[in-house]
Design an enzyme around this catalytic site. Structure first.
Site, PDB file in Angstrom:
ATOM      1  N   TYR A  96       0.844  -1.201   0.000  1.00 38.48           N
ATOM      2  CA  TYR A  96       0.000   0.000   0.000  1.00 38.48           C
ATOM      3  C   TYR A  96       0.880   1.252   0.000  1.00 38.48           C
ATOM      4  O   TYR A  96       1.697   1.440   0.908  1.00 38.48           O
ATOM      5  CB  TYR A  96      -0.888  -0.059   1.243  1.00 38.48           C
ATOM      6  CG  TYR A  96      -1.549   1.223   1.689  1.00 38.48           C
ATOM      7  CD1 TYR A  96      -1.398   1.672   3.001  1.00 38.48           C
ATOM      8  CD2 TYR A  96      -2.373   1.969   0.843  1.00 38.48           C
ATOM      9  CE1 TYR A  96      -2.022   2.827   3.452  1.00 38.48           C
ATOM     10  CE2 TYR A  96      -2.998   3.128   1.283  1.00 38.48           C
ATOM     11  CZ  TYR A  96      -2.817   3.552   2.583  1.00 38.48           C
ATOM     12  OH  TYR A  96      -3.435   4.691   3.034  1.00 38.48           O
TER      13      TYR A  96
ATOM     14  N   ASP B 207      -1.424  -6.175   9.177  1.00 41.13           N
ATOM     15  CA  ASP B 207      -2.507  -5.237   8.911  1.00 41.13           C
ATOM     16  C   ASP B 207      -3.641  -6.047   8.291  1.00 41.13           C
ATOM     17  O   ASP B 207      -3.526  -6.500   7.148  1.00 41.13           O
ATOM     18  CB  ASP B 207      -2.020  -4.134   7.954  1.00 41.13           C
ATOM     19  CG  ASP B 207      -3.091  -3.081   7.695  1.00 41.13           C
ATOM     20  OD1 ASP B 207      -2.749  -1.997   7.203  1.00 41.13           O
ATOM     21  OD2 ASP B 207      -4.287  -3.350   7.966  1.00 41.13           O
TER      22      ASP B 207
ATOM     23  N   ILE C  12      -6.824  -5.135   7.710  1.00 39.10           N
ATOM     24  CA  ILE C  12      -7.896  -4.178   7.428  1.00 39.10           C
ATOM     25  C   ILE C  12      -8.916  -4.680   6.404  1.00 39.10           C
ATOM     26  O   ILE C  12     -10.052  -4.242   6.383  1.00 39.10           O
ATOM     27  CB  ILE C  12      -7.287  -2.814   6.992  1.00 39.10           C
ATOM     28  CG1 ILE C  12      -8.311  -1.694   7.092  1.00 39.10           C
ATOM     29  CG2 ILE C  12      -6.708  -2.909   5.590  1.00 39.10           C
ATOM     30  CD1 ILE C  12      -7.738  -0.330   6.750  1.00 39.10           C
TER      31      ILE C  12
ATOM     32  N   LYS D 169     -12.668  -0.293   5.548  1.00 38.14           N
ATOM     33  CA  LYS D 169     -12.820  -1.097   4.337  1.00 38.14           C
ATOM     34  C   LYS D 169     -13.995  -2.065   4.439  1.00 38.14           C
ATOM     35  O   LYS D 169     -14.804  -2.178   3.540  1.00 38.14           O
ATOM     36  CB  LYS D 169     -11.534  -1.888   4.051  1.00 38.14           C
ATOM     37  CG  LYS D 169     -10.288  -1.032   4.045  1.00 38.14           C
ATOM     38  CD  LYS D 169     -10.302   0.011   2.945  1.00 38.14           C
ATOM     39  CE  LYS D 169      -9.038   0.855   3.005  1.00 38.14           C
ATOM     40  NZ  LYS D 169      -9.049   1.946   2.019  1.00 38.14           N
TER      41      LYS D 169
END
Lengths: 478, 433
Positions: free
Chosen positions: B143, B228, B230, B270
């Site tokens: 990301y 992570d 998410i 998200k």
């Protein structure tokens, strides 16, 4: 546990394991006494009354009335639901246009419309706590310093220093002239930094002052602006209490001063929040307003680390765009603070307690020097422990505000109802009566009073951000 | 005049990832007002299931109208700034996180630290774990926002773990070791590995083998492992999602010192499509870290108003289960639309089972196997096809020609339009090649 704890500690950074969070200050120690024995009119009438919390609880009725009449302000009501989607997906760090417009307008109104604020210079942040850290990251490198007049809000030690590596250097202010910030004191602090080869990047003032409750006069403000221009350092004006001014002299913002004198505007920045003026610390509405385009540009990008929830932006935008509500709120809020202040100060006066004369903020700066055994920090701590333990009032010792003279205490008056205030006043009256008549006996007793407040490893340490363990929201598990 | 951090480009906004957004903002597509405008396909947002949230709120007015059984909670909320967060919220979050993982692991609300978005959570973990100049290893592609979130104000360095298309961009033991040695060569002290699982931008979940390698590696090097997660609620088909906590338990390492070096970053942005509300968190078994991060969360607490709404929204188990299932189905359907649409243009994607995007192979369209050629292609797609997609270079991909294309931040109709444009663009390219 000890071994695991050490192991766990070694794995972490220095920042994570040092005391930079500042929660070992007595400012936060007092919470523990309150937490373990909180006053309640019916359930615990002999408990500790919280007077260490600078909150404004006086004007919620005005706001609640507005909310009932304006269901559209919430995106969860049938009336406001149509905005839900757009608000929920909006994560632009510019913030909702209507939010910035409303905040800019409100800031102007709080200053009697003597200043107009540009919504494009508004940067959001996670409360004033986040705002101060953001400004510091923008203006200073590690080991650089800001000058801060004493006494000052203890949270600055954490907010400006902890993760940034920046230092705070005191500008000593004295009771002999009501703690005014003199040019001499500014120069002395600056010179000292020069001698120690510390690079000074700015001066941080809080106006109206916490903990003094006073506003800066025109001459002092002009002198400060001249000083920062001469040294070519930044001026950060924390105006978080701008809307709590309840008497004369009126509040003069740094924004007004720079309209009237020569000033390099790139040096001027304001920190603001709705936590004190409106009583909304839970909503985390922090604002940085900078006259420096580069700071606005970079600061806005940095604000990604602490944006205001759009749900809250939407609520605030609706509320503060209502001109009638805003004018009514500002004037009623000021009246309520004034009424509370007068009642309290007359009560203290009758008890023989002097306070610094003030006209703003949510607290008194109380002079208890004559109750000290000797003019020392230890004597102040001893008196403070007595007040917490025997009088059962959590007040904040001047030491925690870096006051250069012992014997001063900050006492908050706006975070309780009228009845609690009367109880607090009665306890103070009674305490002073006994003190004056039995001073020597009491000092001997003091030496035996030992309070063990947990320090570094105490999991129950508190900060301004854990002030209400008695909140019904904390008791609710579902 | 300003700090070094302010004057350098640490915010990372010169990268094409952000440049493309700016172009989009100047000429944004609207099906009626601006049908030739640029379609935003560089934003990994989930706009597919907001109606489910809206419906719940409409049907539960009492719960969310700042009243609690008829009494006003406004005042209590307005005053609530406790950095421990609203207990009711943390309790339901812990339950929800467990449900996403099929209840194969459980979460303790006391180990959760709430903060204003995953952006704040990731940065805070860096502050807690690493010194200025220390390094974290990250599998590529990753990301683009990490360059800002993890490095900018912390001074931490990121060293890539190169993952290649030849094995579907999986993390290998070799790549981990190579990255570690590279860090040593640069005299960097490696403090940990950060993975995104499910992966952004790949849209895949990490395999058991990969997670095993990661665990073995971090045990051997005695470093931290941040996962992570998410996108954990967007996994719509097998292979199923394995959380790092589950993987560590499977290896029976929860009573070792690794346990206190494993941390999860999560957010509702998200899975729920509510990035504006800034709901992020850290989950860690390291008591000291939890304590410090809690204090640090003061710089970016979640608005109590939002905590309250979310605690109500998530309070019903039935709603949570229904939401998760429906959301996954919609993500799957939407992804298939894109895969089919691209397929019709002769374009293939990395096979994926999660996320809000496809990792698309446009290597055949490059004029040369270089990042310069990738940049040229990106600009052409932006200006000629009117599609803002994210070039692999901005995700630090080691091989040119890969692009991340998002599919969940627009209506079905807009996605169709974008696929038409893509087809037209591709055929034009082949004609001219």
């Amino acid at each position: 546990m000890g071994y695991m704890c050490n192991q766990q500690t070694q794995l972490l950074s220095k920042i994570a394991t040092d005391n930079g969070h500042g929660e070992n200050s007595p400012y936060f120690d007092g919470w523990k006494a309150y937490d373990s024995d909180p006053y309640h009119r019916i359930e615990n009438p002999t408990g500790v009354i919280q007077m260490g919390l600078a909150e404004n609880q006086l004007s919620f009725d005005i706001i609640e009335e507005w909310l009932l009449k304006n269901p559209k302000a919430s995106i969860c009501t049938v009336e406001g639901m149509s905005e839900f989607r757009d608000i929920a997906i909006y994560q632009d760090y510019h913030g909702l246009t209507e939010f910035r417009n409303a905040v800019a307008k409100f800031m102007g109104k709080v200053r009697g419309d003597r200043v107009v604020y540009d919504p494009n210079r508004i940067i959001m942040s996670g409360g004033a706590t986040g705002a101060h850290e953001l400004v510091t990251f923008c203006l200073a490198d590690p080991d650089d310093a800001f000058l801060v007049p004493t006494p000052y809000y203890p949270g600055f030690d954490r907010d400006l220093r902890w993760r940034t590596g920046v230092q705070l250097l005191p500008v000593d202010c004295e009771s002999s002239n009501d703690f005014k910030i003199t040019r001499k004191a500014l120069e002395a602090a600056y010179e000292k930094a020069q001698e120690e080869k510390i690079r000074v990047k700015g001066l941080l003032i809080t106006n109206p002052s916490n903990p003094l409750g006073t506003v800066l006069d025109l001459e002092t403000l002009k002198s400060i602006v001249t000083f920062v221009n001469e040294k070519n350092i930044h001026l950060i004006s924390d105006e978080i209490y701008a809307g709590t001014v309840f008497g004369s002299p009126g509040f003069i913002s740094v924004s007004e001063i720079i309209e009237e004198m020569e000033c390099n505007r790139d040096l001027i920045h304001i920190v603001y929040s709705l936590s004190k003026d409106m009583g909304f610390p839970g909503f985390r509405v922090g604002i940085v307003y900078s006259y420096n385009d580069d700071v606005v540009n970079v600061g806005r990008k940095m604000s990604s680390f602490g944006l205001v929830s759009t749900q809250t932006q939407h609520l605030i935008a609706s509320m503060l765009s209502d001109d009638e509500f805003v004018e009514n709120f500002i004037s009623k809020n000021s009246e309520k603070l004034s009424t509370r202040y007068k009642r309290f100060s007359s009560g203290l006066y009758k008890a023989g307690i002097r306070c610094l004369e003030s006209n703003a903020g949510l607290f008194f700066w109380m002079d208890l020097r004559r109750l000290l055994k000797e003019p020392t920090a230890d004597a102040e701590m001893a008196l403070w422990r007595l007040i917490i333990n025997k009088v059962k009032l959590n007040v904040s010792p001047g030491l925690s505000f870096h006051c250069s003279e012992p014997g001063w205490f900050r006492v908050c008056f706006a975070n309780m109802d009228d009845e609690t205030m009367e109880v607090a006043l009665e306890r103070i009256r009674s305490f002073v009566r006994k003190e004056v008549s039995a001073k020597r006996q009491r000092w001997q007793d003091n030496l035996k009073v030992r309070l063990s407040f947990g320090r570094l490893d105490d999991p129950h340490m508190r900060s301004p951000h854990s002030p209400m363990p008695q909140s019904p929201l904390v008791r609710a598990r579902t | 005049m300003l700090s070094s951090k302010a004057m350098l480009d640490g915010h990372g906004e010169e990268s094409p990832y952000f440049q493309g957004w700016k172009e989009y903002e100047k000429n944004a597509y609207d099906d009626i007002k601006n049908p030739t405008g640029i379609i935003q396909m560089g934003l990994a947002e989930n706009q597919l299931s907001l109606d489910l949230l809206k419906t719940w709120i409409e049907n539960n007015q009492d719960a969310t109208r700042l009243t609690n059984n008829g009494e006003s909670v406004f005042r209590d909320l307005a005053l609530f700034q406790d950095y421990h967060g609203l207990p009711a919220f943390k309790n339901v979050l812990a339950e929800f996180m467990a449900e996403i993982r099929g209840n194969k692991v459980s979460f303790d609300p006391r180990k959760l630290v709430l903060m204003a978005g995953a952006t704040a959570a990731s940065e805070t973990l860096m502050f807690c774990i690493a010194e200025h100049g220390d390094a974290f290893l990250l599998p590529t592609p990753y990301y683009p926002g990490y360059d800002r979130d993890l490095k900018w104000r912390t001074g931490v360095e990121l060293v890539p773990i190169h993952c290649l298309s030849s094995n579907g961009f999986k993390v290998t033991k070799f790549a981990l070791e190579e990255a570690y040695q590279q860090a040593k060569k640069l005299s960097l002290n490696v403090k940990g590995v950060l993975i995104t699982n499910p992966s952004n931008p790949l849209g895949t979940t990490m395999s058991h083998v990969e997670l095993d390698e990661l665990i073995t590696f971090t045990v051997a090097k005695k470093i931290h492992l941040i996962s992570d997660e998410i996108f954990s609620g967007t996994v719509f088909e097998n292979p199923s999602f394995i959380s790092i906590i589950e993987a560590v338990i499977d290896r029976k390492l929860e009573k070792t010192d690794l346990w206190s070096r494993v941390h999860i970053v999560y957010s509702l942005s998200k899975d729920f499509g509510i990035p504006g509300f800034r709901v992020g968190m850290i989950y860690s078994n390291n008591e000291r870290l939890v304590s410090t991060a809690t204090k640090m969360s003061s710089y970016g607490l979640i608005s109590s108003q939002t905590q309250y709404l979310q605690s109500k929204l998530l309070s019903g188990k039935e709603f949570r289960e229904k939401y998760l299932e429906e959301n996954r189905n919609r993500v799957k359907e939407r992804r298939e639309m894109m895969v089919v649409g691209l397929g019709e243009a002769g374009i293939s994607c990395l096979k994926g089972n999660a996320g809000l995007f496809c990792w698309v192979d446009l290597r055949n369209l490059l004029s040369s196997n270089t990042f310069t050629a990738e940049m040229e292609l990106w600009k052409k797609i932006l200006h000629e096809a009117g599609l803002n997609i994210s070039p692999g270079a901005s995700c630090h991909c080691s091989e040119p020609g890969w692009f991340r294309i998002c599919f969940a931040n627009m209506s079905q109709e807009t996605l169709k339009v974008s696929m038409e444009r893509m087809k037209a663009f591709i055929s034009k390219q082949y004609c001219c090649m």
